[in-house]
Scaffold this motif. Structure first.
Motif, PDB file in Angstrom:
ATOM      1  N   TYR A 194       0.200  -1.373  -0.064  1.00  9.67           N
ATOM      2  CA  TYR A 194       0.203   0.147  -0.139  1.00  9.67           C
ATOM      3  C   TYR A 194       0.625   1.536  -0.095  1.00  9.67           C
ATOM      4  CZ  TYR A 194      -4.209  -3.225   1.678  1.00  9.67           C
ATOM      5  OH  TYR A 194      -5.015  -3.691   1.225  1.00  9.67           O
ATOM      6  N   PHE A 195       0.082   2.562  -0.693  1.00 15.04           N
ATOM      7  CA  PHE A 195       1.495   3.763  -0.717  1.00 15.04           C
ATOM      8  C   PHE A 195      -0.290   4.536  -0.152  1.00 15.04           C
ATOM      9  CE2 PHE A 195       2.988   0.847  -3.628  1.00 15.04           C
ATOM     10  CZ  PHE A 195       4.432   1.600  -3.348  1.00 15.04           C
ATOM     11  N   TYR A 196       0.337   5.428   0.433  1.00 21.30           N
ATOM     12  CA  TYR A 196      -0.222   6.708   1.492  1.00 21.30           C
ATOM     13  C   TYR A 196      -0.929   7.325   0.343  1.00 21.30           C
ATOM     14  CZ  TYR A 196      -1.952  10.154   4.616  1.00 21.30           C
ATOM     15  OH  TYR A 196      -2.651  10.857   5.418  1.00 21.30           O
ATOM     16  N   ALA A 197      -2.155   8.398   0.240  1.00 24.00           N
ATOM     17  CA  ALA A 197      -2.345   9.382  -0.784  1.00 24.00           C
ATOM     18  C   ALA A 197      -2.774  10.292   0.253  1.00 24.00           C
ATOM     19  CB  ALA A 197      -3.825   8.645  -1.591  1.00 24.00           C
ATOM     20  N   ASP A 198      -4.122   9.976   1.094  1.00 23.07           N
ATOM     21  CA  ASP A 198      -4.659  10.424   2.216  1.00 23.07           C
ATOM     22  C   ASP A 198      -5.371   9.777   3.195  1.00 23.07           C
ATOM     23  OD1 ASP A 198      -7.182   9.775   0.474  1.00 23.07           O
ATOM     24  OD2 ASP A 198      -6.533  11.947  -0.436  1.00 23.07           O
ATOM     25  N   GLU A 199      -6.300  10.777   4.097  1.00 22.97           N
ATOM     26  CA  GLU A 199      -7.027   9.993   4.932  1.00 22.97           C
ATOM     27  C   GLU A 199      -8.277   8.629   4.938  1.00 22.97           C
ATOM     28  OE1 GLU A 199      -5.968   9.898   8.104  1.00 22.97           O
ATOM     29  OE2 GLU A 199      -4.179   9.900   7.767  1.00 22.97           O
ATOM     30  N   SER A 200      -8.709   9.621   3.403  1.00 26.36           N
ATOM     31  CA  SER A 200     -10.205   9.104   2.748  1.00 26.36           C
ATOM     32  C   SER A 200      -9.485   7.890   2.402  1.00 26.36           C
ATOM     33  CB  SER A 200     -10.999  10.423   2.003  1.00 26.36           C
ATOM     34  OG  SER A 200     -10.049  10.144   0.831  1.00 26.36           O
ATOM     35  N   LYS A 201      -8.595   7.387   1.629  1.00 30.77           N
ATOM     36  CA  LYS A 201      -8.320   6.967   0.738  1.00 30.77           C
ATOM     37  C   LYS A 201      -7.868   5.651   2.311  1.00 30.77           C
ATOM     38  CE  LYS A 201      -6.822   4.084  -2.377  1.00 30.77           C
ATOM     39  NZ  LYS A 201      -7.896   3.714  -3.518  1.00 30.77           N
ATOM     40  N   CYS A 202      -7.060   5.986   3.964  1.00 31.88           N
ATOM     41  CA  CYS A 202      -7.238   5.065   4.644  1.00 31.88           C
ATOM     42  C   CYS A 202      -8.309   4.322   5.222  1.00 31.88           C
ATOM     43  CB  CYS A 202      -6.352   5.454   5.936  1.00 31.88           C
ATOM     44  SG  CYS A 202      -4.927   5.931   4.951  1.00 31.88           S
ATOM     45  N   ASP A 203      -9.523   5.820   5.123  1.00 33.17           N
ATOM     46  CA  ASP A 203     -10.731   5.045   5.369  1.00 33.17           C
ATOM     47  C   ASP A 203     -11.218   3.865   4.441  1.00 33.17           C
ATOM     48  OD1 ASP A 203     -10.733   6.486   7.795  1.00 33.17           O
ATOM     49  OD2 ASP A 203     -11.500   8.300   6.191  1.00 33.17           O
ATOM     50  N   GLN A 204     -11.142   4.187   2.790  1.00 33.63           N
ATOM     51  CA  GLN A 204     -11.834   3.523   2.097  1.00 33.63           C
ATOM     52  C   GLN A 204     -11.227   2.077   2.483  1.00 33.63           C
ATOM     53  OE1 GLN A 204     -10.972   4.224  -1.620  1.00 33.63           O
ATOM     54  NE2 GLN A 204     -11.756   6.562  -1.419  1.00 33.63           N
ATOM     55  N   HIS A 205      -9.905   2.320   2.859  1.00 32.39           N
ATOM     56  CA  HIS A 205      -8.948   0.401   3.156  1.00 32.39           C
ATOM     57  C   HIS A 205      -9.760  -0.087   4.657  1.00 32.39           C
ATOM     58  CE1 HIS A 205      -5.185   2.200   0.743  1.00 32.39           C
ATOM     59  NE2 HIS A 205      -6.069   1.455   0.216  1.00 32.39           N
ATOM     60  N   MET A 206     -10.454   0.648   5.176  1.00 34.03           N
ATOM     61  CA  MET A 206     -10.405   0.407   6.680  1.00 34.03           C
ATOM     62  C   MET A 206     -11.896  -0.370   6.455  1.00 34.03           C
ATOM     63  SD  MET A 206     -11.907   1.811  10.173  1.00 34.03           S
ATOM     64  CE  MET A 206     -13.070   3.045   8.978  1.00 34.03           C
ATOM     65  N   GLU A 207     -12.834   0.059   5.000  1.00 36.98           N
ATOM     66  CA  GLU A 207     -13.832   0.399   4.311  1.00 36.98           C
ATOM     67  C   GLU A 207     -13.613  -1.485   3.898  1.00 36.98           C
ATOM     68  OE1 GLU A 207     -17.122   0.244   5.923  1.00 36.98           O
ATOM     69  OE2 GLU A 207     -15.855   2.332   7.547  1.00 36.98           O
ATOM     70  N   THR A 208     -13.055  -1.311   3.169  1.00 39.15           N
ATOM     71  CA  THR A 208     -12.462  -2.744   2.217  1.00 39.15           C
ATOM     72  C   THR A 208     -12.248  -4.230   3.770  1.00 39.15           C
ATOM     73  OG1 THR A 208     -11.511  -1.961   0.493  1.00 39.15           O
ATOM     74  CG2 THR A 208     -10.991  -4.032   1.566  1.00 39.15           C
ATOM     75  N   PHE A 209     -11.284  -3.656   4.845  1.00 36.86           N
ATOM     76  CA  PHE A 209     -11.152  -5.096   6.070  1.00 36.86           C
ATOM     77  C   PHE A 209     -12.109  -5.524   5.978  1.00 36.86           C
ATOM     78  CE2 PHE A 209      -5.945  -2.720   6.161  1.00 36.86           C
ATOM     79  CZ  PHE A 209      -6.333  -3.893   5.378  1.00 36.86           C
ATOM     80  N   ILE A 210     -12.630  -4.264   7.120  1.00 39.97           N
ATOM     81  CA  ILE A 210     -14.554  -4.721   7.671  1.00 39.97           C
ATOM     82  C   ILE A 210     -15.506  -5.424   6.944  1.00 39.97           C
ATOM     83  CG2 ILE A 210     -16.429  -3.162   8.445  1.00 39.97           C
ATOM     84  CD1 ILE A 210     -14.900  -1.036   8.792  1.00 39.97           C
ATOM     85  N   LYS A 211     -15.339  -5.390   5.318  1.00 38.53           N
ATOM     86  CA  LYS A 211     -15.874  -6.027   4.148  1.00 38.53           C
ATOM     87  C   LYS A 211     -15.345  -7.633   4.602  1.00 38.53           C
ATOM     88  CE  LYS A 211     -17.778  -2.358   0.867  1.00 38.53           C
ATOM     89  NZ  LYS A 211     -17.736  -2.026  -0.598  1.00 38.53           N
ATOM     90  N   CYS A 212     -14.108  -7.934   4.922  1.00 44.52           N
ATOM     91  CA  CYS A 212     -13.363  -8.919   4.306  1.00 44.52           C
ATOM     92  C   CYS A 212     -13.772  -9.492   5.970  1.00 44.52           C
ATOM     93  CB  CYS A 212     -12.046  -8.921   4.212  1.00 44.52           C
ATOM     94  SG  CYS A 212     -10.757 -10.510   4.259  1.00 44.52           S
ATOM     95  N   ILE A 213     -13.541  -8.789   7.039  1.00 47.10           N
ATOM     96  CA  ILE A 213     -14.393  -9.669   8.397  1.00 47.10           C
ATOM     97  C   ILE A 213     -15.371 -10.461   7.592  1.00 47.10           C
ATOM     98  CG2 ILE A 213     -14.870  -9.507  10.833  1.00 47.10           C
ATOM     99  CD1 ILE A 213     -12.484  -6.896  10.564  1.00 47.10           C
ATOM    100  N   LYS A 214     -16.577  -9.265   7.485  1.00 48.72           N
ATOM    101  CA  LYS A 214     -17.645  -9.754   7.937  1.00 48.72           C
ATOM    102  C   LYS A 214     -18.065 -10.845   6.610  1.00 48.72           C
ATOM    103  CE  LYS A 214     -19.822  -5.549   8.914  1.00 48.72           C
ATOM    104  NZ  LYS A 214     -20.613  -4.621   8.388  1.00 48.72           N
TER     105      LYS A 214
END
Length: 662
Positions: free
Chosen positions: A263-283
């Motif tokens: 992963y490469f850092y773009a901005d905080e909104s991108k990090c939030d998108q990654h978190m949402e992706t991980f949440i979907k993966c967990i579910k």
């Protein structure tokens, strides 16, 4: 095919194990008998560990992975005689009973193609040509029939369910890993890394971070040169280490990485998108299987500058402890054996001009103190006050006080760093709600100390009742054994569940080149044999801990058949049963099925690391996997032979049209 021989009670997990521990003084190297481990030089043993015991008679019900029993009409053979577990990895009928003949043929073709250097080196150009000839839709279908279908489960959480459920029916669980990776140029990657790893304070040469480094570095300098100096003069130079500085030529840290998404850092909104992706993966993991895992990467959740600088703080502080211990004549000892005499330390630091009551840092009341501290006590000074989301503090030796780490950054940077912790907190809570365990992946050594420390803080909070958070230890690192032993000891003292995934490592080529180019010590073991030895040493330590204290858990993430056999042998010796769900096994999807499925059908908890994501977005990950795993593919001769053997057996027996029943 396999024989699991057990006894009703774990008779050897009591007095016999304790007696064995005393006799061996934890010289676990004596138990490493695998033929894959060649010890090229003698290594000293390790003395018995101190600390309170937190025994637990807790036993967990076996989950679906490794539940054994009937699979597709074949019954697992179980014989109750001596405490012995035996799994045969050469019986192709049992190993591939979850695969139809077309899947076997695909595996053979893919493995063979991956062994040709020309095809691997030019894979991007070949794929681009394929898209032009077949069109995007035709190309996607072709990839699903070949490489993508071999190593990736599907495009989304719905598409992956059939494969997960089929594997589960044959005793193999899943560690879900959303493997989408940015397809950006090297120049873009380097620019993103440079921008995200340097703080405003560092750019402007201000901030408080160098003060701790200045003091520690000056102490080293004074002692080594045997001269006097003003230790607390304003820092007159850059005290940052080369290892923890960002270097443009290594800004694209996708290069030289084996099978790990980047992963490469773009901005905080991108990090939030990654978190949402991980949440979907967990579910998805919670909805597809029982007792599943989900993998996360810390660098996906925030600006890596914090991880880089916090790692340097941690490493320098631990190194300072070792330096002070050497001044008390205790160098050359294992990390947990070193103990500092507090009075001597106080006198030494005061003599050098430091201020403050350092004795008081480690004890509320001096009369209650033992007068000595070890590395864990020392590390506790860099702590979080109440929970994961609070400000971390670091010791300032110059002033003799503790101060918030985050004062060293601007307000915006401070908020960015807090959000890393907040996002991790959210992910852990979702994992617990969905009955999923979280696997925190290991990363490069210049990020890893911070990642391990933050993971440890989560384990202290969430692993009190059961193992929810698993930390990853890369055994190709020289410091792997010290890291494992210190974390096990801390878990015992505090009474939470130690949980680890042991891997050999994914960043060897990149780490070696970076260390060589920038003039710092190579953190990697010198050769493969030493890495094998380190892996088995760490594994044996944790297995012994499981036998003594049922609060420990380990995933043996390895494709090495000898390592798996070694683990089974040690489980026999220690009386550890597969149904206790304390020792797990893990392999990558599409690889080493001849190890995974026999283990699962024999009743062991075994998991496939399951990547998923849209074809186009997973291709950069697959492209690198083909390049970096070429050596493994060339060496997968036994796997190819077993696949051919099973295909020929099906032809001869009229089972070529065999379909798995589950």
């Amino acid at each position: 095919m396999f024989h699991v021989k057990t006894v009703p009670a774990l008779s050897r997990a009591g007095a016999d194990i304790a007696f064995k521990r005393v006799c061996s003084s934890r010289r676990l190297r004596s138990t490493v008998t695998s033929t894959s481990v060649t010890q090229t030089e003698p290594r000293d043993g390790v003395s018995s560990r101190g600390g309170a015991r937190h025994d637990s008679a807790r036993s967990e019900c076996a989950g679906q992975p490794g539940s054994g029993g009937e699979r597709g009409g074949t019954t697992t053979t179980t014989t109750a005689t001596a405490n012995e577990i035996s799994v045969d990895f050469d019986q192709t009928r049992e190993a591939y009973k979850s695969k139809d003949s077309l899947e076997l043929l695909r595996s053979l073709v893919v493995f063979k193609l991956c062994s040709y250097d020309f095809l691997v080196d030019k894979n991007k150009e070949i794929m681009d040509l394929g898209k032009k000839i077949m069109g995007q839709k035709g190309f996607n279908q072709f990839m699903k029939m070949t490489f993508y279908g071999q190593f990736v489960a599907g495009e989304d959480h719905m598409a992956i369910r059939p494969l997960i459920q089929k594997n589960q029916a044959f005793g193999v669980g899943s560690v879900l890993d959303y493997s989408v990776e940015e397809d950006i140029s090297q120049k873009e990657a380097e620019q993103k890394e440079m921008n995200s790893c340097v703080s405003t304070a560092e750019k402007d040469s201000i901030g408080k971070l160098p003060r701790l480094f200045s003091f520690v570095d000056t102490v080293y300098d004074v002692i080594r040169s045997n001269r006097h100096a003003n230790l607390f003069s304003p820092p007159g130079g850059d005290h940052r280490e080369k290892k923890y500085k960002v270097h443009k030529q290594f800004g694209d840290h996708r290069e030289g990485v084996t099978g790990a998404r980047t992963y490469f850092y773009a901005d905080e909104s991108k990090c939030d998108q990654h978190m949402e992706t991980f949440i979907k993966c967990i579910k998805a993991s919670g909805g597809s299987s029982m007792d599943g895992f989900s993998a996360v990467k810390m660098t996906a959740l925030g600006r890596p500058q914090f991880l880089l600088q916090f790692s340097e703080v941690l490493v320098k502080w631990r190194r300072f402890f070792s330096f002070l211990a050497s001044q008390q004549g205790k160098d050359g000892m294992e990390a947990l054996e070193q103990r500092l005499e507090l009075k001597q330390m106080q006198e030494f630091l005061t003599k050098l001009g430091a201020k403050g009551d350092f004795y008081g840092w480690f004890s509320g009341k001096k009369e209650e103190s033992s007068g000595t501290i070890d590395m864990l006590d020392w590390n506790s000074l860099i702590d979080d006050r109440t929970n994961i989301s609070d400000l971390l503090v670091v010791p300032n030796v110059e002033l003799g006080e503790l101060e918030p780490l985050l004062e060293m950054f601007t307000v915006e940077e401070e908020n960015q760093m807090k959000r890393i912790l907040q996002r991790m907190d959210v992910l852990v809570k979702h994992a617990m709600e969905n009955g999923v365990r979280l696997m925190v992946d290991a990363e490069q050594t210049y990020f890893q100390p911070a990642i391990s420390r933050l993971t440890l803080e989560m384990q202290r909070t969430y692993n009190k009742e059961k193992p929810v958070i698993f930390n990853t230890y890369q055994c190709y690192l020289k410091e792997a054994y010290d890291s494992v032993t210190m974390d096990v000891e801390l878990s015992r003292r505090e009474g939470w569940h130690f949980a680890a995934k042991l891997v050999r490592g994914a960043y060897m080529y990149q780490e070696r080149e970076r260390a060589n180019e920038n003039g710092y010590e190579d953190p990697i073991n010198p050769d493969y044999e030493t890495t094998n030895w380190m892996y088995h040493r760490c594994l044996d330590y944790v297995l012994d801990e499981i036998a003594l204290n049922r609060n420990a858990n380990v995933m043996v993430a390895s494709h090495n058949e000898d390592t798996v056999k070694h683990t089974l042998k040690r489980m026999n010796e220690l009386g550890l049963l597969p149904t206790e769900n304390k020792v797990y096994f893990g392999q990558l999807l599409g690889m080493c099925d001849q190890i995974s499925f026999p283990l699962g059908q024999a009743g062991f908890p075994v998991y496939k690391y399951v990547p998923y994501g849209p074809v186009n977005e997973v291709m950069p990950y697959l492209s690198r996997r083909a390049q970096e795993n070429r050596g493994f593919m060339k060496g997968a001769q036994k796997e190819r032979e077993l696949l051919w053997q099973e295909l020929k057996r099906r032809v001869a027996s009229g089972e070529l049209l065999y379909r798995p029943a589950y």
